[in-house]
Scaffold this motif. Structure first.
Motif, mmCIF file in Angstrom:
data_model
loop_
_atom_site.group_PDB
_atom_site.id
_atom_site.type_symbol
_atom_site.label_atom_id
_atom_site.label_comp_id
_atom_site.label_asym_id
_atom_site.label_seq_id
_atom_site.Cartn_x
_atom_site.Cartn_y
_atom_site.Cartn_z
ATOM 1 N N UNK A 187 -3.830 26.909 -5.957
ATOM 2 C CA UNK A 187 -4.536 26.165 -4.784
ATOM 3 C C UNK A 187 -4.203 24.708 -4.790
ATOM 4 N N UNK A 188 -3.444 24.348 -5.640
ATOM 5 C CA UNK A 188 -3.310 22.638 -5.651
ATOM 6 C C UNK A 188 -2.109 22.472 -4.400
ATOM 7 N N UNK A 189 -1.957 21.621 -3.887
ATOM 8 C CA UNK A 189 -0.908 21.460 -2.792
ATOM 9 C C UNK A 189 0.094 20.015 -3.213
ATOM 10 N N UNK A 190 1.264 20.466 -2.804
ATOM 11 C CA UNK A 190 2.259 19.279 -3.030
ATOM 12 C C UNK A 190 2.980 19.171 -1.762
ATOM 13 N N UNK A 191 3.081 17.731 -1.335
ATOM 14 C CA UNK A 191 3.979 17.582 -0.040
ATOM 15 C C UNK A 191 5.325 17.160 -0.662
ATOM 16 N N UNK A 192 6.439 17.829 -0.296
ATOM 17 C CA UNK A 192 7.815 17.360 -0.550
ATOM 18 C C UNK A 192 8.660 17.291 0.296
ATOM 19 N N UNK A 193 9.332 16.202 0.227
ATOM 20 C CA UNK A 193 10.418 15.859 1.119
ATOM 21 C C UNK A 193 11.729 16.520 0.623
ATOM 22 N N UNK A 194 12.386 17.377 1.340
ATOM 23 C CA UNK A 194 13.549 18.560 0.811
ATOM 24 C C UNK A 194 14.706 18.489 1.733
ATOM 25 N N UNK A 195 15.952 18.464 1.481
ATOM 26 C CA UNK A 195 17.127 18.989 2.135
ATOM 27 C C UNK A 195 16.728 20.560 2.461
ATOM 28 N N UNK A 196 17.311 20.864 3.590
ATOM 29 C CA UNK A 196 17.181 22.358 3.892
ATOM 30 C C UNK A 196 18.054 23.329 2.958
ATOM 31 N N UNK A 197 19.044 22.654 2.303
ATOM 32 C CA UNK A 197 19.909 23.471 1.462
ATOM 33 C C UNK A 197 19.167 23.885 0.032
ATOM 34 N N UNK A 198 17.935 23.128 -0.247
ATOM 35 C CA UNK A 198 17.232 23.369 -1.553
ATOM 36 C C UNK A 198 15.880 23.745 -1.181
ATOM 37 N N UNK A 199 15.521 23.823 -0.061
ATOM 38 C CA UNK A 199 14.040 24.183 0.280
ATOM 39 C C UNK A 199 13.661 25.629 -0.214
ATOM 40 N N UNK A 200 14.543 26.367 -0.188
ATOM 41 C CA UNK A 200 14.082 27.869 -0.578
ATOM 42 C C UNK A 200 13.816 27.811 -2.018
ATOM 43 N N UNK B 22 7.469 18.958 -13.920
ATOM 44 C CA UNK B 22 8.045 19.674 -12.848
ATOM 45 C C UNK B 22 9.384 19.130 -12.486
ATOM 46 N N UNK B 23 10.357 20.053 -12.284
ATOM 47 C CA UNK B 23 12.014 19.705 -12.243
ATOM 48 C C UNK B 23 12.236 20.373 -10.841
ATOM 49 N N UNK B 24 12.129 19.517 -10.004
ATOM 50 C CA UNK B 24 12.703 19.995 -8.524
ATOM 51 C C UNK B 24 14.208 19.672 -8.205
ATOM 52 N N UNK B 25 14.987 20.394 -7.510
ATOM 53 C CA UNK B 25 16.376 20.273 -7.261
ATOM 54 C C UNK B 25 16.440 18.846 -6.862
ATOM 55 N N UNK B 26 17.673 18.396 -6.907
ATOM 56 C CA UNK B 26 18.096 17.089 -6.892
ATOM 57 C C UNK B 26 17.679 16.484 -5.563
ATOM 58 N N UNK B 27 17.926 17.138 -4.243
ATOM 59 C CA UNK B 27 17.628 16.960 -3.028
ATOM 60 C C UNK B 27 16.266 17.078 -2.440
ATOM 61 N N UNK B 28 15.217 17.014 -3.455
ATOM 62 C CA UNK B 28 13.804 17.142 -3.158
ATOM 63 C C UNK B 28 12.937 16.081 -4.052
ATOM 64 N N UNK B 29 12.133 15.698 -3.329
ATOM 65 C CA UNK B 29 11.002 14.530 -3.974
ATOM 66 C C UNK B 29 9.640 14.856 -3.844
ATOM 67 N N UNK B 30 9.027 14.769 -4.529
ATOM 68 C CA UNK B 30 7.432 14.936 -4.333
ATOM 69 C C UNK B 30 6.767 13.446 -4.022
ATOM 70 N N UNK B 31 6.146 13.696 -2.763
ATOM 71 C CA UNK B 31 5.579 12.553 -1.913
ATOM 72 C C UNK B 31 4.210 12.411 -2.320
ATOM 73 N N UNK B 32 3.443 13.616 -2.270
ATOM 74 C CA UNK B 32 1.919 13.546 -2.611
ATOM 75 C C UNK B 32 1.265 14.718 -3.074
ATOM 76 N N UNK B 33 0.268 14.649 -3.749
ATOM 77 C CA UNK B 33 -0.329 15.835 -4.438
ATOM 78 C C UNK B 33 -1.851 15.592 -4.079
ATOM 79 N N UNK B 34 -2.434 17.002 -4.315
ATOM 80 C CA UNK B 34 -3.855 17.081 -4.176
ATOM 81 C C UNK B 34 -4.329 18.355 -4.787
ATOM 82 N N UNK B 35 -5.340 18.192 -5.515
ATOM 83 C CA UNK B 35 -5.977 19.309 -6.458
ATOM 84 C C UNK B 35 -6.676 20.169 -5.214
ATOM 85 N N UNK B 36 -6.750 21.330 -5.554
ATOM 86 C CA UNK B 36 -7.386 22.360 -4.689
ATOM 87 C C UNK B 36 -8.904 21.615 -4.096
#
Lengths: 233, 76
Positions: A196-209, A166-180
């Protein structure tokens, strides 16, 4: 821990209840007779009086409390109580009444350790309910920084990838993950991302979309519109 | 001389900018960001009561981010 809460209204009483459920000791301060009765009926210790008076705060045990929550709707009471409690070595939390004041009190009120604006949290809940489904805002960390929980959809570009791919934009970090249907946990690089899996992400508004587009598979237009509604300010 | 205190309610988080703009008004001696239901209190010292009105109603209320003002004239 021991806490003193000023104000037994909607915010104060609910906070006291949550703290008590978690095994903490709470004393409330409240001048209004009806509110006092209601809090006592629920088994709370209530000191009757004005929380901006040092004597009242002392009666409520501010001297050996770990923290004080000034949660009335009156800014003068809240600030004065924090000033006194700070002097007694308490951690202080102050409720404010208007969004624009958040920044002002964070910057200038040295006696206040944390400022809370309950309506902001209410707005996050309402927004989550309105957006529904795949994206859930968890918290605003700073003016331009948000924690969101996203649910991977079948159409997401990353569907089938592993977390390490998974390659997220520079201003975003995955904090947690949970299978469905499983609990969230610290992400394991080898797990795959599936519908159906869930990711918790910390992200800057600029890259949220961009993040939403990748993980949820929104069309660029819809992602941009949702990103615009990202803040709850 | 007339001394007046002007309580200012803002509607912006830019308290610094408001305070600096208010302090730069002629006749305003000092302005402070305060805790409570107003955000800034300014002290003005001018020649006439009319000048107080000019400061509060025209100059301060003309600053963007000022929601309302309340003026108190000192009697001593």
């Amino acid at each position: 821990m021991r806490f003193v809460i000023i104000g037994a209204g909607r915010v104060g009483l609910r906070t006291a209840r949550v703290l008590r459920e978690e095994g903490h000791e709470v004393t409330l301060i409240e001048p209004d007779e009806t509110m006092v009765r209601r809090a006592r009926e629920q088994g709370f210790t209530v000191v009757v009086g004005d929380g901006s008076q040092e004597q009242i705060l002392e009666d409520a045990g501010v001297g050996d409390a770990d923290a004080l929550g000034a949660l009335t709707g009156d800014l003068n009471v809240n600030f004065t109580a924090c000033m006194i409690a700070n002097h007694y070595g308490c951690r202080t939390i102050m409720r404010i009444d208007e969004a624009y004041r958040e920044g002002i009190y964070r910057k200038y009120a040295a006696e206040v350790d944390e400022v809370i604006y309950p309506e902001r949290l209410g707005a996050i809940g309402a927004k989550n309910a309105l957006l529904g489904g795949t994206i859930r805002a968890i918290a605003d960390i700073a003016q331009n920084l948000q924690i969101v929980e996203l649910t991977i959809t079948h159409d997401a570009p990353v569907n089938g990838y592993t977390i390490s791919e998974l390659q997220l934009p520079a201003d975003a970090t995955v904090l947690a993950f949970g299978k469905r249907d499983e609990e969230l946990a610290i992400p394991d690089e080898d797990l795959s991302l599936e519908d159906g899996d869930r990711l918790v992400v910390l992200a800057d508004f600029d890259v949220l979309s961009d993040v939403r587009q990748l993980l949820v598979g929104e069309t660029p237009g819809r992602a941009a519109a949702n990103a615009g509604a990202g803040g709850v300010n | 001389m007339v001394t007046a205190f002007v309580m200012i309610k803002a509607n912006t988080g830019e308290a610094d900018r408001l305070r600096d703009s208010i302090e730069s008004i002629e006749g305003v001696e000092s302005a402070h960001i305060v805790a409570g239901d107003v955000d800034i209190i300014a002290k003005a010292r001018v020649e006439t009561p009319a000048a107080v009105k000019e400061i509060a109603a025209t100059n301060i209320q003309g600053i963007s981010g000022v929601e309302s003002t309340q003026t108190y004239i000192a009697m001593d």
